[in-house]
Design an enzyme around this catalytic site. Structure first.
Site, mmCIF file in Angstrom:
data_model
loop_
_atom_site.group_PDB
_atom_site.id
_atom_site.type_symbol
_atom_site.label_atom_id
_atom_site.label_comp_id
_atom_site.label_asym_id
_atom_site.label_seq_id
_atom_site.Cartn_x
_atom_site.Cartn_y
_atom_site.Cartn_z
ATOM 1 N N GLY A 1 6.525 0.151 -2.733
ATOM 2 C CA GLY A 1 7.719 -0.670 -2.859
ATOM 3 C C GLY A 1 8.533 -0.371 -4.102
ATOM 4 N N LEU B 1 6.290 0.846 5.449
ATOM 5 C CA LEU B 1 6.871 1.286 4.188
ATOM 6 C C LEU B 1 5.837 1.957 3.288
ATOM 7 C CD1 LEU B 1 9.375 1.311 2.340
ATOM 8 C CD2 LEU B 1 8.599 -0.894 1.431
ATOM 9 N N ASP B 2 6.134 3.197 2.897
ATOM 10 C CA ASP B 2 5.320 3.967 1.947
ATOM 11 C C ASP B 2 3.885 4.175 2.432
ATOM 12 O OD1 ASP B 2 7.495 4.110 0.235
ATOM 13 O OD2 ASP B 2 6.934 2.301 -0.862
ATOM 14 N N GLU B 3 3.688 4.215 3.738
ATOM 15 C CA GLU B 3 2.339 4.422 4.282
ATOM 16 C C GLU B 3 2.268 5.625 5.213
ATOM 17 O OE1 GLU B 3 0.435 1.029 5.931
ATOM 18 O OE2 GLU B 3 0.822 -0.258 4.195
#
Length: 285
Positions: A201, A227-229
């Protein structure tokens, strides 16, 4: 006649005879293997193979696919053939922090990255001057809650019209919708300014500073709706210490981000990355 170069990427369930079937078929076309990498994932029993070949100039991509057809059917392979004579086209997306974009442009200019930038897209005007200097089309697409779907539709049209094969988020500070991320899965590489899975994040360097970490890093990964995975392509870390401020963390991180994103893009463009569920197989050499 001069040779033509191709990259073959093959994935299938592991069984005896895969490499023999592929290489025998290639030999029948007088293809010369110049690089070969393979990996067997024991947990999933999936086999991954990347082969770089040169062929006589009269052998085209469709003929290679036809030649490998029996092996593809026999082993239920997923096959991708990449023609290296065609320079891949990319779209770079950026917000206000332009260090990662500038590094990409430099590495393309000196030939370390073999790509053509089809467009630079931004939700700010800051990068327009750089795009104009480099002779690259610039597309200003401001984004808010009301127009996000409209702007992503315009972006999708741009991808199609420009024949872009990769979208690079070079510190593009907007979250793409689930629909767009799903539609272009495997075609969007993002640089996250943290050593994922830590500090996802916003403001990850400040999160790291608050936690007193001794290593900070950056992660190049494919974008997914989570998100961001997304599957990780490349990472790097650098040591920090207690005497450094949060701003020092940010400054240190800029260099890491630029290097990691450039390597991640290079690996993708050279066909060195193969998706293995939520992970990647990356043949770096």
């Amino acid at each position: 006649m001069s040779d033509t170069s191709y990259i073959l990427r093959i994935a299938c369930e592991d069984r005896p005879g895969i490499v023999a079937a592929v290489t025998s078929a290639l030999a029948s076309r007088n293809a010369n293997i110049v690089e070969s990498n393979q990996f067997w994932d024991r947990q999933t029993n999936q086999f991954f193979l990347r082969i770089a070949i040169s062929t006589p100039a009269d052998i085209d991509k469709s003929q290679i696919e036809l030649t490998l057809g029996p092996a593809v059917d026999r082993f239920n392979m997923k096959l991708k053939v990449q023609d290296l004579s065609r320079r891949p086209r990319i779209i770079i997306m950026v917000s206000k922090f332009d260090h990662a974009m500038l590094h990409l442009l430099y590495q393309i200019k000196v030939g370390w990255l073999d790509a053509e930038v089809a467009a630079i897209v931004s939700n700010h005007e800051d990068a327009r001057k750089i795009a104009n200097q480099e002779g690259i089309p610039f597309h200003y697409m401001p984004v808010n809650r009301e127009n996000k779907a409209e702007q992503e539709a315009a972006l999708a049209d741009l991808v199609k019209e420009s024949n872009a094969e990769l979208i690079v988020l070079a510190r593009y500070m907007q979250v793409l919708t689930n629909e767009f991320s799903t539609r272009f899965f495997g075609m969007i590489v993002n640089i996250h300014h943290s050593f994922l899975p830590s500090f996802k994040g916003a403001k990850p360097y400040h999160q790291a500073y608050e936690r007193g970490v001794k290593l900070i890093g950056a992660t190049a990964h494919y974008v997914t709706p989570d998100l961001d995975e997304g599957p990780i392509i490349e990472q790097e870390t650098e040591r920090v210490n207690h005497s450094m401020s949060a701003e020092d963390f940010v400054a240190t991180g800029r260099d890491i981000e630029a290097r990691v994103l450039a390597r991640g893009v290079k690996y993708h463009l050279e066909g060195r990355v193969m998706l293995n569920n939520h992970r990647t197989v990356v043949f770096t050499s």
